[in-house]
Design an enzyme around this catalytic site. Structure first.
Site, PDB file in Angstrom:
ATOM      1  N   ASP A 155     -29.435  23.971 -14.454  1.00  0.00           N
ATOM      2  CA  ASP A 155     -29.901  22.843 -15.206  1.00  0.00           C
ATOM      3  C   ASP A 155     -29.149  21.746 -15.173  1.00  0.00           C
ATOM      4  O   ASP A 155     -29.628  20.353 -15.347  1.00  0.00           O
ATOM      5  CB  ASP A 155     -29.745  23.639 -16.748  1.00  0.00           C
ATOM      6  CG  ASP A 155     -30.977  24.452 -16.917  1.00  0.00           C
ATOM      7  OD1 ASP A 155     -31.800  24.714 -16.078  1.00  0.00           O
ATOM      8  OD2 ASP A 155     -31.324  24.578 -18.268  1.00  0.00           O
ATOM      9  N   ASN A 182     -37.040  23.830 -13.739  1.00  0.00           N
ATOM     10  CA  ASN A 182     -37.256  24.534 -15.113  1.00  0.00           C
ATOM     11  C   ASN A 182     -36.164  24.156 -16.252  1.00  0.00           C
ATOM     12  O   ASN A 182     -35.690  24.931 -17.291  1.00  0.00           O
ATOM     13  CB  ASN A 182     -37.151  26.112 -15.018  1.00  0.00           C
ATOM     14  CG  ASN A 182     -37.460  26.707 -16.161  1.00  0.00           C
ATOM     15  OD1 ASN A 182     -38.450  26.386 -16.788  1.00  0.00           O
ATOM     16  ND2 ASN A 182     -37.279  28.026 -16.302  1.00  0.00           N
ATOM     17  N   GLY A 227     -35.698  22.170 -19.129  1.00  0.00           N
ATOM     18  CA  GLY A 227     -36.358  21.511 -20.150  1.00  0.00           C
ATOM     19  C   GLY A 227     -35.588  20.660 -20.586  1.00  0.00           C
ATOM     20  O   GLY A 227     -36.231  19.471 -21.060  1.00  0.00           O
ATOM     21  N   GLN A 254     -34.673  19.024 -29.018  1.00  0.00           N
ATOM     22  CA  GLN A 254     -34.379  18.038 -27.914  1.00  0.00           C
ATOM     23  C   GLN A 254     -35.270  16.792 -27.841  1.00  0.00           C
ATOM     24  O   GLN A 254     -34.874  15.525 -27.362  1.00  0.00           O
ATOM     25  CB  GLN A 254     -34.702  18.846 -26.621  1.00  0.00           C
ATOM     26  CG  GLN A 254     -33.794  19.715 -26.103  1.00  0.00           C
ATOM     27  CD  GLN A 254     -34.140  20.680 -25.003  1.00  0.00           C
ATOM     28  OE1 GLN A 254     -35.240  20.623 -24.573  1.00  0.00           O
ATOM     29  NE2 GLN A 254     -33.398  22.000 -24.682  1.00  0.00           N
ATOM     30  N   ASP A 305     -30.930  30.483 -28.913  1.00  0.00           N
ATOM     31  CA  ASP A 305     -30.391  30.897 -27.922  1.00  0.00           C
ATOM     32  C   ASP A 305     -29.758  32.153 -28.239  1.00  0.00           C
ATOM     33  O   ASP A 305     -29.477  33.036 -27.444  1.00  0.00           O
ATOM     34  CB  ASP A 305     -29.481  30.063 -27.332  1.00  0.00           C
ATOM     35  CG  ASP A 305     -30.449  29.061 -26.581  1.00  0.00           C
ATOM     36  OD1 ASP A 305     -31.458  29.196 -26.403  1.00  0.00           O
ATOM     37  OD2 ASP A 305     -29.768  27.717 -26.061  1.00  0.00           O
ATOM     38  N   GLU A 331     -38.271  29.143 -21.890  1.00  0.00           N
ATOM     39  CA  GLU A 331     -38.447  29.335 -20.292  1.00  0.00           C
ATOM     40  C   GLU A 331     -39.561  30.449 -20.214  1.00  0.00           C
ATOM     41  O   GLU A 331     -40.089  30.350 -19.207  1.00  0.00           O
ATOM     42  CB  GLU A 331     -37.236  29.927 -19.981  1.00  0.00           C
ATOM     43  CG  GLU A 331     -36.170  28.872 -19.461  1.00  0.00           C
ATOM     44  CD  GLU A 331     -35.249  28.404 -20.540  1.00  0.00           C
ATOM     45  OE1 GLU A 331     -34.504  27.759 -20.352  1.00  0.00           O
ATOM     46  OE2 GLU A 331     -35.806  28.986 -21.784  1.00  0.00           O
ATOM     47  N   ARG A 360     -40.151  33.887 -25.610  1.00  0.00           N
ATOM     48  CA  ARG A 360     -39.173  34.833 -25.823  1.00  0.00           C
ATOM     49  C   ARG A 360     -39.476  36.060 -26.712  1.00  0.00           C
ATOM     50  O   ARG A 360     -38.777  37.021 -26.820  1.00  0.00           O
ATOM     51  CB  ARG A 360     -37.772  34.224 -26.021  1.00  0.00           C
ATOM     52  CG  ARG A 360     -37.464  33.395 -24.824  1.00  0.00           C
ATOM     53  CD  ARG A 360     -36.110  32.630 -24.972  1.00  0.00           C
ATOM     54  NE  ARG A 360     -35.499  32.513 -23.927  1.00  0.00           N
ATOM     55  CZ  ARG A 360     -34.356  31.332 -23.817  1.00  0.00           C
ATOM     56  NH1 ARG A 360     -34.079  30.864 -24.918  1.00  0.00           N
ATOM     57  NH2 ARG A 360     -33.910  30.676 -22.581  1.00  0.00           N
ATOM     58  N   HIS A 366     -33.116  33.065 -17.882  1.00  0.00           N
ATOM     59  CA  HIS A 366     -31.669  33.480 -17.791  1.00  0.00           C
ATOM     60  C   HIS A 366     -31.178  34.191 -19.022  1.00  0.00           C
ATOM     61  O   HIS A 366     -30.418  35.157 -18.753  1.00  0.00           O
ATOM     62  CB  HIS A 366     -30.918  32.172 -17.564  1.00  0.00           C
ATOM     63  CG  HIS A 366     -31.178  31.265 -18.738  1.00  0.00           C
ATOM     64  ND1 HIS A 366     -30.141  30.422 -19.386  1.00  0.00           N
ATOM     65  CD2 HIS A 366     -32.223  30.683 -19.156  1.00  0.00           C
ATOM     66  CE1 HIS A 366     -30.383  29.787 -20.316  1.00  0.00           C
ATOM     67  NE2 HIS A 366     -31.694  29.830 -20.316  1.00  0.00           N
ATOM     68  N   ARG A 367     -31.582  34.122 -20.336  1.00  0.00           N
ATOM     69  CA  ARG A 367     -30.999  34.715 -21.460  1.00  0.00           C
ATOM     70  C   ARG A 367     -31.800  36.140 -21.426  1.00  0.00           C
ATOM     71  O   ARG A 367     -30.970  36.947 -22.056  1.00  0.00           O
ATOM     72  CB  ARG A 367     -31.457  33.991 -22.682  1.00  0.00           C
ATOM     73  CG  ARG A 367     -30.998  32.626 -22.603  1.00  0.00           C
ATOM     74  CD  ARG A 367     -30.440  31.918 -23.856  1.00  0.00           C
ATOM     75  NE  ARG A 367     -29.962  30.495 -23.560  1.00  0.00           N
ATOM     76  CZ  ARG A 367     -28.597  30.345 -23.201  1.00  0.00           C
ATOM     77  NH1 ARG A 367     -27.717  31.443 -23.176  1.00  0.00           N
ATOM     78  NH2 ARG A 367     -28.069  29.100 -23.212  1.00  0.00           N
ATOM     79  N   LYS A 416     -29.158  29.303 -14.005  1.00  0.00           N
ATOM     80  CA  LYS A 416     -29.888  28.225 -14.797  1.00  0.00           C
ATOM     81  C   LYS A 416     -28.794  27.817 -15.696  1.00  0.00           C
ATOM     82  O   LYS A 416     -28.741  26.570 -16.140  1.00  0.00           O
ATOM     83  CB  LYS A 416     -30.843  28.613 -15.735  1.00  0.00           C
ATOM     84  CG  LYS A 416     -31.572  27.747 -16.346  1.00  0.00           C
ATOM     85  CD  LYS A 416     -32.911  28.091 -17.322  1.00  0.00           C
ATOM     86  CE  LYS A 416     -33.560  27.265 -18.287  1.00  0.00           C
ATOM     87  NZ  LYS A 416     -33.719  26.073 -17.659  1.00  0.00           N
TER      88      LYS A 416
END
Length: 436
Positions: A60, A102, A104, A179, A324, A352, A355, A396-397, A422
């Site tokens: 990222d 990917n 964001g 963001q 997260d 991503e 979730r 990734h998470r 990522k």
């Protein structure tokens, strides 16, 4: 005990070996991904040369570096971090089309940043990125005099961005992504006039905006905030100053190792973290304390412990400001003595992957009781769980959270483990140390 990783690169499916003992470990946590993105961009906007130490170098943040290079920023990498030669906000475009895959954060930050360039630029990402909304942010930028054109679907990437950021007042929803605010905030000192941002709804993930404001201040920009109206005002009279900046450790990354101790018992000391950090995910320490863990902060680092004989207690918790952490929280909640209710997480659908549904699906696959709505999850612990192959959805998470569950539940394997690149390329390397 045999290590998780026997060779590189990672296999397409990686089986996690369960641990048979409580944890007793000390680790150093790499730099924060969120802070690193911002430090790179603010250094690129500054006048002069900035040194960024201890950055998180993952796919990222490297996407952000690639984007800055495409805008003509001179960047040097050395053993301590990066040297970034600031442009004073004058970007000379080297490449007319930027693909952020990917990432964001990169794409959203560059939507505003590219209005400072000397010619039009097209911004795009991978197929999932084309499903992640940017419409509310673009609408706000149009109010600020920008010209942005959607190239496929309205409200989504790819977009073509033309030079020009006039300024004035814009209105911006706060319930989709913080963001959007950070993107506009960071570039606003270079508008033709002062910028005012008026939130039109409650702001989710507010700590990420606080990170932005704190870092802008460290790079020489003070943002005025009205506590009653939440109006943000950014003057165009001051610009960023080159800074030697040390990136603090990442609490999002640390959450997985704190979660491991919570479910297995034992002790862990994590170094490199700032106990006074603006990172919202620092709240995981408070959450785990409420669930039954002990937390101690001293000069050695942040210590977390839990007696294997002490049960974890389920919680009802609003996680709107720490999205997260949700997957880590779900894993810990699966081993509590009572159910947990996680609310205010509708914005997780725009990550991503979705979730909420992805996490619920994989937990159910392993035997966990889960109930979901469009904005919440209820985790209902069961007496026993079984192993299985966990789909990560290229998230990734998902990979990191369920790898931690694999330390407790035998037979869990992780599909596409390399997706951790990522945000946390060292994840499995550090996880190996649990077996020493």
């Amino acid at each position: 005990m045999e290590a998780i990783l026997e060779k590189k690169p990672l296999k397409k499916t990686l089986e996690i070996e369960s641990l048979l003992k409580p944890i007793d470990l000390e680790l150093h946590i790499p730099g924060s991904k969120s802070v690193t993105h911002r430090a790179f961009i603010m250094a690129a906007l500054a006048n002069g040369v900035s040194h960024i130490e201890n950055p998180c170098l993952c796919s990222d943040t490297r996407a952000t570096l690639k984007g800055l290079s495409s805008l003509g920023v001179n960047i040097e990498e050395n053993s301590e971090g990066l040297v970034i030669h600031g442009t004073g906000g004058q970007f000379e475009v080297v490449q007319d089309s930027l693909c952020f895959e990917n990432s964001g954060t990169s794409l959203r930050f560059f939507v505003t940043l590219c209005t400072l360039a000397n010619r039009p630029i097209t911004i795009t990402g991978d197929s999932r990125m084309e499903e992640r909304p940017i419409g509310a942010m673009v609408d706000a930028l149009l109010e600020l005099g920008c010209k942005i054109v959607y190239l496929k679907s309205k409200g989504y990437p790819p977009v073509k961005i033309f030079p020009g950021l006039t300024g004035g007042k814009c209105h911006l929803r706060g319930d989709i992504s913080s963001q959007y605010f950070s993107s506009i905030l960071i570039s606003s000192p270079f508008a033709s006039q002062s910028v005012l941002i008026q939130p039109t709804s409650a702001i989710h993930s507010r700590p990420y905006i606080d990170i932005t404001l704190s870092m802008m201040n460290q790079f020489g920009i003070q943002v005025n905030q009205d506590n009653q109206t939440q109006l943000l005002k950014i003057s165009n009279q001051k610009k960023y100053t080159a800074t030697n900046y040390v990136v603090e450790g990442d609490f999002s990354s640390a959450s997985y190792f704190f979660a491991a101790v919570a479910i297995l018992g034992g002790n862990i000391t994590l170094k490199g973290l700032n106990s006074h950090s603006h990172q919202g995910d620092i709240i995981f320490l408070e959450i785990l304390h409420r669930m039954g863990c002990q937390v101690l902060v001293n000069s050695e680092g942040i210590h977390l412990s839990r007696s294997p004989n002490k049960n974890l207690i389920g919680l009802s918790i609003d996680m709107g400001n720490c999205p997260d952490l949700v997957q880590s929280m779900c894993i810990v909640a699966s081993f509590a003595s009572t159910a947990s209710y996680i609310s205010n997480i509708a914005h997780l659908k725009h990550k991503e992957t979705d979730r909420i549904e992805a996490t619920a699906s994989e937990l159910r696959h392993l035997g966990v009781g889960v109930e979901t709505t469009s904005h919440s999850m209820k985790i209902i612990p069961q007496k026993t769980y079984h192993g299985g192959k966990v789909a990560t959805y290229n998230d990734h998470r998902m990979a990191m959270a369920f790898a931690i569950m694999g330390l407790k539940v035998p037979g869990i394997s992780i599909e596409n483990p390399s997706c951790v690149d990522k945000s946390f390329p060292q994840f499995f390397e550090l996880l190996n140390q649990f077996y020493a």
